[in-house]
Design a protein around this motif. Structure first.
Motif, PDB file in Angstrom:
ATOM      1  N   ASP A   1       0.832  -1.198   0.000  1.00 28.84           N
ATOM      2  CA  ASP A   1       0.000   0.000   0.000  1.00 28.84           C
ATOM      3  C   ASP A   1       0.880   1.267   0.000  1.00 28.84           C
ATOM      4  O   ASP A   1       1.670   1.466   0.926  1.00 28.84           O
ATOM      5  CB  ASP A   1      -0.880  -0.092   1.267  1.00 28.84           C
ATOM      6  N   PRO A   2       0.746   2.128  -1.010  1.00 28.39           N
ATOM      7  CA  PRO A   2       1.634   3.305  -1.100  1.00 28.39           C
ATOM      8  C   PRO A   2       1.349   4.365  -0.038  1.00 28.39           C
ATOM      9  O   PRO A   2       2.141   5.288   0.119  1.00 28.39           O
ATOM     10  CB  PRO A   2       1.359   3.859  -2.501  1.00 28.39           C
ATOM     11  N   THR A   3       0.238   4.229   0.674  1.00 29.79           N
ATOM     12  CA  THR A   3      -0.020   5.214   1.723  1.00 29.79           C
ATOM     13  C   THR A   3       0.626   4.801   3.042  1.00 29.79           C
ATOM     14  O   THR A   3       0.481   5.476   4.049  1.00 29.79           O
ATOM     15  CB  THR A   3      -1.539   5.404   1.950  1.00 29.79           C
ATOM     16  N   LYS A   4       1.321   3.658   3.023  1.00 35.09           N
ATOM     17  CA  LYS A   4       2.009   3.226   4.239  1.00 35.09           C
ATOM     18  C   LYS A   4       3.415   3.808   4.249  1.00 35.09           C
ATOM     19  O   LYS A   4       4.027   4.012   3.197  1.00 35.09           O
ATOM     20  CB  LYS A   4       2.101   1.699   4.280  1.00 35.09           C
ATOM     21  N   PRO A   5       3.940   4.064   5.462  1.00 32.86           N
ATOM     22  CA  PRO A   5       5.288   4.640   5.522  1.00 32.86           C
ATOM     23  C   PRO A   5       6.359   3.579   5.325  1.00 32.86           C
ATOM     24  O   PRO A   5       6.109   2.382   5.511  1.00 32.86           O
ATOM     25  CB  PRO A   5       5.352   5.204   6.938  1.00 32.86           C
ATOM     26  N   LEU A   6       7.525   4.035   4.962  1.00 33.23           N
ATOM     27  CA  LEU A   6       8.665   3.152   4.790  1.00 33.23           C
ATOM     28  C   LEU A   6       9.167   2.694   6.161  1.00 33.23           C
ATOM     29  O   LEU A   6       9.469   1.531   6.369  1.00 33.23           O
ATOM     30  CB  LEU A   6       9.761   3.916   4.055  1.00 33.23           C
ATOM     31  N   TYR A   7       9.261   3.675   7.068  1.00 34.59           N
ATOM     32  CA  TYR A   7       9.751   3.359   8.412  1.00 34.59           C
ATOM     33  C   TYR A   7       8.621   3.549   9.405  1.00 34.59           C
ATOM     34  O   TYR A   7       7.823   4.481   9.290  1.00 34.59           O
ATOM     35  CB  TYR A   7      10.916   4.272   8.780  1.00 34.59           C
TER      36      TYR A   7
ATOM     37  N   GLN B   1     -10.756  -6.360  -7.332  1.00 32.09           N
ATOM     38  CA  GLN B   1     -10.745  -7.091  -6.072  1.00 32.09           C
ATOM     39  C   GLN B   1      -9.331  -7.417  -5.593  1.00 32.09           C
ATOM     40  O   GLN B   1      -9.146  -7.838  -4.450  1.00 32.09           O
ATOM     41  CB  GLN B   1     -11.557  -8.393  -6.201  1.00 32.09           C
ATOM     42  N   ALA B   2      -8.345  -7.252  -6.470  1.00 36.81           N
ATOM     43  CA  ALA B   2      -6.969  -7.555  -6.062  1.00 36.81           C
ATOM     44  C   ALA B   2      -6.531  -6.659  -4.919  1.00 36.81           C
ATOM     45  O   ALA B   2      -5.606  -6.986  -4.177  1.00 36.81           O
ATOM     46  CB  ALA B   2      -6.019  -7.392  -7.251  1.00 36.81           C
TER      47      ALA B   2
ATOM     48  N   THR C   1      -9.071  -9.533   5.958  1.00 35.99           N
ATOM     49  CA  THR C   1      -9.917  -8.353   5.757  1.00 35.99           C
ATOM     50  C   THR C   1      -9.280  -7.130   6.395  1.00 35.99           C
ATOM     51  O   THR C   1      -9.915  -6.104   6.523  1.00 35.99           O
ATOM     52  CB  THR C   1     -11.297  -8.597   6.397  1.00 35.99           C
ATOM     53  N   GLU C   2      -8.016  -7.265   6.795  1.00 31.91           N
ATOM     54  CA  GLU C   2      -7.435  -6.198   7.605  1.00 31.91           C
ATOM     55  C   GLU C   2      -6.560  -5.213   6.845  1.00 31.91           C
ATOM     56  O   GLU C   2      -6.038  -4.285   7.441  1.00 31.91           O
ATOM     57  CB  GLU C   2      -6.621  -6.817   8.740  1.00 31.91           C
ATOM     58  N   TYR C   3      -6.333  -5.435   5.585  1.00 32.09           N
ATOM     59  CA  TYR C   3      -5.467  -4.503   4.872  1.00 32.09           C
ATOM     60  C   TYR C   3      -5.877  -4.411   3.403  1.00 32.09           C
ATOM     61  O   TYR C   3      -6.641  -5.236   2.901  1.00 32.09           O
ATOM     62  CB  TYR C   3      -4.002  -4.918   4.988  1.00 32.09           C
ATOM     63  N   VAL C   4      -5.377  -3.381   2.770  1.00 30.20           N
ATOM     64  CA  VAL C   4      -5.585  -3.226   1.328  1.00 30.20           C
ATOM     65  C   VAL C   4      -4.211  -3.262   0.662  1.00 30.20           C
ATOM     66  O   VAL C   4      -3.195  -2.976   1.294  1.00 30.20           O
ATOM     67  CB  VAL C   4      -6.292  -1.892   1.000  1.00 30.20           C
ATOM     68  N   GLN C   5      -4.196  -3.638  -0.580  1.00 30.57           N
ATOM     69  CA  GLN C   5      -2.893  -3.658  -1.251  1.00 30.57           C
ATOM     70  C   GLN C   5      -2.966  -3.002  -2.616  1.00 30.57           C
ATOM     71  O   GLN C   5      -4.021  -2.896  -3.241  1.00 30.57           O
ATOM     72  CB  GLN C   5      -2.339  -5.082  -1.324  1.00 30.57           C
ATOM     73  N   ASN C   6      -1.799  -2.547  -3.049  1.00 27.97           N
ATOM     74  CA  ASN C   6      -1.727  -1.777  -4.282  1.00 27.97           C
ATOM     75  C   ASN C   6      -2.019  -2.657  -5.495  1.00 27.97           C
ATOM     76  O   ASN C   6      -1.809  -3.862  -5.481  1.00 27.97           O
ATOM     77  CB  ASN C   6      -0.348  -1.125  -4.422  1.00 27.97           C
TER      78      ASN C   6
END
Lengths: 1027, 533
Positions: A400-406, A916-917, A924-929
């Motif tokens: 997910d690109p909205t997640k931080p690197l660190y 749906q990817a 159900t706890e995360y979304v992915q790019n």
């Protein structure tokens, strides 16, 4: 014995004197540019068998001359020169190096060399001047695109990625399709580490590529797929020469995967998965708000903008240093030594390859040059960090690109790297993809290899039979390699749990060694043969014959340690799967032996005939199936020598070649020691300690085997024409047509529910038919003192079909598209090998795919298996071309390469290109790019890819491409300091790619574009100093 | 002179080398794999080969749960027991799975069956892996003089017959391979269902008295042979169109009377991790062994247990599972066609005196509404639609728990209660015996689980079918039972998602058999597809 020796000695001693007694001509032959003497130049009197060769100092002596005799000076890579004798005593000749000429080029043909003009087989020669330039770290890259019908596909952008080489498309289905590689006479094992990184590209003098059976048959076994002979540079006979060259290369990714950035992704989740907006970014501790769907902002969350692909890659800087010395020790021993150091950074962070290489070659002659000794020693020491590129690229594609690197939260466990977790079953479990930068930074996969390749060849001219030579060549190719995988503390990959119930304390990490293996490969080879060569007068001009014995023994012996986490404590511990073999010994023996004979005759200087017979034995078949017999014949007609062309100025040379031959193949598909080395033997495999069944008994599995397995045999017909047109070698080239049939294919086919168990096994089943054309052309457009311009090109067409599989209609050919056994490709009767079996997508009027609709190809009203059809994946056409332009001391070269046709399966579209990817089913706890739905990379029409959609031809795309492999510009300071010269050059490799393919890179051997290490674009600055 | 000698010597050496080198073409394995001679030195009785054939029903391959005996098949998805559950329970009325897994949807919804379905192929491949393995051992033992040779050969013949039983039941035809076919390269044509049936029957009758009453836990025995005979005869009308209820009666009775088994006092104990040591072991006639350390497989009871757990609505740890997505897979749920037999609401289930009614996870009182499971399966893909079965657990019956990723619960393929119900059914179908006997055995089963005993007027064939559901669902018998009752295909009996419709719809009659996998047809041109596919 003693008397014979005395007689011989007498002969040896007095022969030269008797020659000296005649009137002689002597002189020196030098290179026209460097004025360095050239050893080994053929000096012959035209129309006679009298002749000699220049010695190490370029000196020659010739006797019994009559006025008017024409003396011909010839040497590989130089234009021949003819001088008319008019009683001069001394004659100094300077030969001009030529760019390309058919006539006097010498090619290696196995157990000897032959002038290309006298070759009856299809042999391509690629020498230093043709090599690709720029950032070249692996020897195969010198050759890419240079020879017709030779397709070289490297497996990606990793620093030492091994190439897959196919000559004329390959002759086998599941047996090896790799050509045989012979370095300075030593056949390299077809198992183990990439042989192409074994030698420093700077040490290579030339490649001879043998393509048809009449050329390869002398190698019998392993030669079905062609032979590549690599010759390394030799010493000098004159003044010592030194060269130092150095390159600096900067690399960057040429193209990455088209996934979304943070703002597009946020928009996408809001639009298509509005219920999941609270999973974007990380929780904002300052507020308890949840996202209000009616506003464009995401409330209660802190959104980052991380380009994960960019974060795992870098601009790489690589350096390469080479030093070589050529000398003539004691004025007797031509000698070359080189040392090189290469430090290649991959464009993926922490991906690194270092290689120290050396080579040493000595070619002394003794006993009045009757005994020639050729000693070679080469070695490399390499050190590589083998990164988990699949994990890193796979993670970077979906993270997910909205997640931080660190991770900046105070209780982050993973030394800074962000990772989503959630409490489940009293354990704080990882959620979603693993932070891909952590995958790289927290893991080392250190791969050390030491490899030595050496040989000594003794070539002895029998004193009492001057036309007979005895040659013995002994070689050793030895490698030791160890690989160790370690993790740093707090690394995500080793995060595990004990049986505790408090999530704050029941986790642990397992730093340190996680796997280890060590292997030693020892390959011994020995060839011994007698060679007879006699020049005659009369219609039979020349007879040439060799007969001998060849022994090759390949052994790999290795051990490995494996680890796993204790199910109760979570602590990693060594894991012994077989108590009788605690170190997991893996032993791979292969022995090959052969007897061979070859005869050549030259009739009237016009007709050349070659016949070869070889008997090969291999250890991988049962004793009664072990020996194979492989004959070949070749003929050539030198049309230029016929009266009707002899005087033609237009046709400078013309030769017609015709060849037929059989070759064998016994290099079995890898991946399974039993099947690869003992396929005929029932072997019993102990059950792992986790696969026990009845108590206190080690279960044993008898695997499938095939007692009658034997050689796969390939028959090739080849028709070729070598030509050279116009004066000054303006246009030259060759055309070949071939037909090839492989019988008793070693194919892994589904087993009918049968007697040996298992679902599929290797059998001698079926045949494969191929035919093809090849054209190579060289044009010397301009050749003046200041300017030169030349072009070279080649194009090849190959078409193979499986004509028969013994009643079976098809067998899986791999090409995994997600999920075990879910393969795209088949070897099917009537189709080209490795063809995709797919549904035909239906499109609407506007050209958009109609999701889930496929053409009912057989019109039976239902869409099922029988509506699928075959699409060829591998290209039928491959080509390469190059341009060389010179102006005074400038030179500019450009090399291009590509394929026409072929398809590539866009696996990333299937995996990440549907709506749906973004919300994986397992959690159900995360979304992915996912791929970008807003710029056309993916189509929002696809909600899922399931079932038949995975096998839709919508996912296949045309893989036609043109790649500019390199452009290089150089300038040579001819007189730099003193006698030295300096060349400065700059090059761009992988400069550009022209293709319609929408994914990352259409050049993909398996035609499945998945997690791909991008081929970097590199910029190289180099200097080369000769002194 | 010196040099000359040297080179003559060299040439001589070369010739010498040549002649001695030919021997180097004979290589032999070193390391783990062994030749037969090497194996016989370690295991003179070839016990490892015997263990392997037994293990073929539960394990995936020789090298841990990630390896497979059937290359090309997913190691986790393809073991025998997983195939039995997939094909017998998910296709039927009792269990549904939500993963899809590229072929599982078709099973779960009894819809769109075709020869490409990998789950059907796995089963076929497993059958045809087990049969030749058994043949191999029979062939090897025929070559040796080992003390217990006859018994071992009989054991192998049982395992082979069991594999053919699943071929008869699921695919209806296929090549009949015996030890006589070892070493033959000829493709064998298919045998009919009748021919396979006759073979299995004659094999079982022949070994019936060659096997002792017990060999070892997890091994076959005379009662297991009789159990398989009873099953074969009970379904005889389906398989060969002949009524053999008398034989079904005879053999279930022999199992009951001479087998020496007793019903476990507690139903739940049969499906706990310690079912090999508690009284449960006295009811289990033939078990497929599982162990979290030494017999790991994604296709033994691990599949049943882990697949039924999900931390989102339950606590996997309570069932001896560490939880999290890698261990609790959130896949299987029962349908109301099963739990509806105990009551029409979660409260009714809870109130039922029947122990078997309490083995469903309803969570209907949870404060968090999203964690409650619904009685109706509106969407089989939604985890909370339908109740997960907690019949099988990795916890011990005595209540202790040591969580493991892999289950240690043995699978009771045959147990005494099944024999009781088969006996009752064969009586009702006219196979002999008295209705009073039938009633007695049915009530023995019910009373053990504290269900109300029934009266003789309640005892009908349909009641027995329902009782079999209550007692034996999720144990790999359901599809066979429904077919025997004529209720699997067609529209006379519907269940959730039958035919890919929420409330069920008719499915075609040819679904009584699975399609022959395309790969099998491709490998052997002598095979033909089942009608309708």
């Amino acid at each position: 014995m003693k008397t014979i020796y005395k007689k011989l000695l007498f002969l040896l001693l007095f022969l030269p004197f008797s020659v000296l007694a005649q009137e002689t001509l002597s002189g020196t032959v030098v290179d026209s540019k460097s004025n360095q003497p050239i050893p080994g130049v053929n000096v012959v009197i035209e129309g006679s068998s009298t002749g000699t060769q220049t010695d190490f100092d370029g000196k020659f002596k010739l006797a019994k001359l009559n006025k008017g005799d024409k003396i011909v000076f010839s040497f590989i890579g130089y234009s021949s020169q003819t001088v008319v004798f008019n009683n001069q005593q001394i004659l100094n000749v300077s030969l001009v190096e030529e760019s390309n000429q058919l006539k006097e080029v010498v090619v290696q043909v196995g157990y000897g060399s032959i002038k290309k003009k006298d070759a009856t087989g299809s042999v391509a020669l690629v020498t230093a001047k043709d090599f690709n330039k720029g950032a070249i770290f692996s020897t195969d890259q010198l050759l890419a695109g240079k020879a017709a019908g030779v397709r070289i596909t490297n497996s990606g952008g990793a620093p030492d990625s091994g190439p897959i080489i196919r000559i004329r498309g390959g002759a086998s289905l599941n047996a090896s399709n790799d050509p045989l590689i012979i370095i300075d006479g030593v056949p390299i094992s077809d198992a183990g580490t990439n042989p192409w990184s074994l030698i420093n590209p700077n040490d290579v003098e030339s490649f001879s590529i043998l393509k048809d059976a009449s050329a390869t048959a002398i190698y019998g076994v392993r030669a079905s797929n062609g032979v590549i002979l690599i010759t390394t540079k030799k010493g000098t006979s004159g003044e010592p020469q030194f060269n130092y060259s150095s390159n600096v290369t900067i690399g960057e990714a040429s193209k990455t995967l088209g996934v979304m950035n943070a703002s597009d992704f946020t928009r996408f989740i809001q639009e298509y998965h509005p219920g999941r907006t609270n999973q974007l970014g990380v929780d904002d501790p300052a507020t308890t708000a949840v996202d209000d769907l009616s506003t464009p902002q995401i409330e209660g969350r802190i959104l980052y903008d991380t380009n994960w692909q960019k974060e795992i890659m870098r601009t790489s800087i690589s350096t390469d240093h080479n030093f070589s010395a050529r000398a003539n020790l004691y004025k007797k021993i031509p000698f070359r030594a080189s040392i090189g150091y290469t430090d290649v950074q991959g464009i993926v962070k922490t991906s690194e390859y270092k290689r120290l290489s050396y080579s040493f070659k000595m070619t002394p002659k003794f006993l009045n040059d009757d005994l020639k000794i050729d000693i070679n020693a080469k070695g490399t020491y390499s050190n590589k960090n083998n990164v988990d590129e699949g994990g890193a690229f796979g993670g970077a594609a979906v993270m997910d690109p909205t997640k931080p690197l660190y991770g900046d939260s105070f209780n982050n466990k993973f030394v800074g790297y962000y990772q989503q977790t959630s409490i489940s079953g009293n354990r704080d479990q990882k959620v979603g993809p693993t932070n891909p930068l952590a995958i790289l930074d927290q893991r080392r996969g250190v791969d050390n290899a030491i490899r030595f390749l050496g040989n000594i060849e003794l070539d002895y001219k029998i004193p009492f039979l001057r036309d007979l030579r005895a040659v013995v060549n002994m070689g050793l190719d030895a490698t030791t390699r160890d690989y160790k995988e370690t993790y740093t503390d707090n690394s995500l990959a080793t995060y595990t749990f004990n049986q505790g119930t408090d999530p704050a304390t029941n986790y642990l990490f397992n730093p340190g060694q996680a796997s280890f293996f060590k292997a030693t490969a020892t390959n011994k080879t020995m060839d011994a043969y007698l060679a007879y060569s006699k020049t005659l007068t009369g219609f039979v001009n020349k007879v040439d014959a060799q007969a001998g014995y060849s022994y090759q023994d390949f052994k790999t012996d290795g051990n490995s340690l494996s680890y796993r986490n204790n199910v109760d404590t979570g602590i990693r511990e060594q894991y012994i799967s077989d108590i009788n073999n605690p170190n997991n010994r893996e032993y791979r023996p292969r022995n090959l032996q052969a007897f061979f004979a070859r005869g050549n005759v030259d009739l009237g200087g016009k007709y050349l005939l070659t016949a070869t017979l070889r008997a090969d034995g291999t250890s991988v078949f049962a004793e009664n199936q072990r020996w194979g017999y492989f004959p070949a014949v070749g003929a050539a007609w030198k049309l230029k020598e016929e009266s009707f062309l002899k005087e033609s100025n237009f046709v400078q040379d013309l030769k017609l070649r015709l060849g037929w031959g059989k070759t064998g193949q016994a290099a079995l598909p890898g991946g399974n020691i039993q099947r690869e080395y003992f396929p005929y033997l029932p072997t019993f495999i102990p059950g792992d300690v986790a696969s026990q069944y009845l108590p206190n008994v080690t279960p044993y599995t008898v695997g499938p085997y095939e007692a009658d397995l034997t050689w796969e045999k390939t028959t090739t017909y080849n028709l070729g024409l070598d030509f050279e047109l116009f004066k000054n070698n303006i246009l030259s080239g060759s055309v070949d047509y071939y037909q090839r049939k492989t019988n008793d294919l070693l194919a892994v086919v589904p087993l009918a529910a049968g007697s040996t168990g298992g679902t599929e096994y290797l059998q001698n089943i079926g045949s494969l038919d191929s035919d093809g054309y090849e054209l190579s052309l060289n044009v010397n457009a301009i050749q003046t003192d200041d300017y030169s311009l030349s072009f070279g090109g080649n194009i090849a067409y190959n078409y193979s079909t499986i004509s028969e599989l013994k009643g079976i209609t098809r067998t899986s050919a791999g090409g995994g598209i997600g999920g075990t056994g879910n393969n795209l490709a088949y070897h099917a009767v009537g189709q080209q090998p490795y063809s995709a079996f797919v549904y035909e997508q239906v499109y609407d009027a506007s050209g958009e795919p109609v999701v889930g609709a496929y053409k009912d190809r057989n019109g039976d009203g239902i869409i099922n298996d029988s509506d699928e059809y075959y699409v060829v994946l591998r290209p039928n056409w491959t080509y390469g071309f190059n341009m060389t332009f010179g102006y005074k001391n400038f030179d500019l070269t450009a090399n291009f390469r590509g394929q026409i046709g072929g398809q590539v399966y866009n696996l990333k579209k299937q995996q990440n290109g549907y709506i749906q990817a973004a919300i994986p089913s397992q959690s159900t706890e995360y979304v992915q790019n996912v791929l970008n739905f807003y710029d056309g990379t993916a189509s929002p029409l696809f909600d899922t890819y399931l079932g038949n959609a995975e096998r839709s031809d919508y996912l296949l795309e045309d893989a036609t491409f043109l790649r500019c492999d390199n452009i290089s510009l150089g300038y040579k300071f001819a007189k730099f300091v003193g006698k030295s010269s300096l060349r400065v050059s700059g090059a761009v490799n992988n400069a550009f790619l022209v293709t319609k393919y929408t994914g990352q890179d259409p050049e993909n051997f398996d035609a499945i574009d998945g997690n791909f290490y991008p081929r970097p674009r590199t910029y190289t600055l180099g200097v080369s100093l000769d002194f | 002179m010196k040099n000359f000698k040297k080179y003559t010597l060299g040439l001589g050496l070369v010739l010498l080398l040549t002649s001695s080198c030919i021997d180097d073409l004979n290589t032999e394995p070193k390391g783990s794999a062994k030749s037969l001679d090497q194996l016989l030195q370690e295991q003179p009785t070839l016990a490892g080969l015997v263990s392997k054939v037994y293990g073929s029903y539960a394990l995936s391959g020789p090298s841990g749960p990630g390896s497979t005996d059937t290359p090309g098949d997913d190691a986790g998805e393809s073991p025998f027991l997983r195939g039995i559950i997939n094909l017998q329970d998910f296709t039927a009325d009792d269990m549904k799975n939500r993963w899809g897994d590229n072929g599982l949807d078709q099973l779960t919804t009894a819809n769109n069956w075709d020869s490409n379905n990998k789950f059907m192929r796995y089963m076929y491949n497993r059958i045809y892996y087990t049969v030749p393995q058994a043949n191999q051992v029979i062939g090897q033992f025929n070559n040796f003089t080992v003390s217990n040779k006859d018994q071992v050969i009989s054991e192998m013949r049982f395992l082979r017959a069991l594999a053919y039983f699943y071929l008869i039941d699921c695919f209806g035809k296929g090549p009949l391979l015996t030890e006589a076919d070892l070493g033959s390269n000829e493709l064998k044509g298919e045998s009919t269902r009748k021919q396979l049936y006759d073979f299995v029957e004659s094999e079982l009758l022949d070994i019936e008295n060659k096997l002792p009453q017990r060999i070892g836990y997890g091994q076959t025995s005379q009662p297991a042979v009789r159990m398989l005979l009873a099953k074969l005869y009970l379904n005889s009308e389906v398989y060969i169109g002949q009524n053999k209820y008398a034989q079904a009666y005879k053999y279930s009775k022999l199992v009951i009377d001479e087998g020496g088994y007793t019903l476990a006092p507690n139903f739940r104990s049969l499906f706990c991790r310690d079912n090999d040591v508690t009284a449960a072991k006295d009811e289990i006639i033939y078990a497929l062994i599982a162990d979290p350390i030494v017999s790991q497989s994604y296709g033994n009871t691990t599949y049943l247990i882990n697949g039924s757990l999900n931390d989102a609505t339950m606590t996997a740890l309570d069932y001896g599972n560490p939880g999290g997505g890698t261990n609790a897979w959130a896949g299987h749920r029962a349908t109301k066609s099963w739990y509806g037999l105990f009551g029409n609401s979660p409260a009714a289930l809870e109130a039922s005196p029947d122990d078997r009614a309490h083995l469903f996870w309803t969570n209907y009182l949870d404060a968090d509404l999203t964690k409650r499971h619904s009685y109706e399966m509106t969407n089989y893909k939604t985890w909370t639609d339908g109740y997960p079965s907690i019949k099988f657990t990795n916890a011990n019956f005595i209540g202790t728990v040591s969580p493991n990723s892999f289950a240690g619960t043995d699978f009771p393929l045959y147990r005494l209660a099944d024999a009781y119900l088969m006996l009752a059914e064969s009586i009702l179908r006219g196979g002999g015996g008295s209705n009073a006997d039938a009633l007695n055995y049915v009530n023995l089963v019910r009373v053990r689980s504290h269900a109300t005993p029934i009266t003789s007027s309640e005892l009908t064939l349909d009641f027995i079918l329902d009782e079999r559901a209550r007692e034996l669902n999720f144990e790999g018998h359901r599809r066979t039972d429904l077919i025997r009752y004529g209720k699997f295909t067609g529209g006379s009996y519907l269940w959730p998602w039958k035919g890919n419709v929420k409330d069920g719809t008719s499915i075609p009659a040819h679904y009584n058999l699975f399609p022959i996998p395309i790969k099998a047809l491709e490998a052997n041109p002598k095979l033909t597809q089942n009608p309708g596919y």
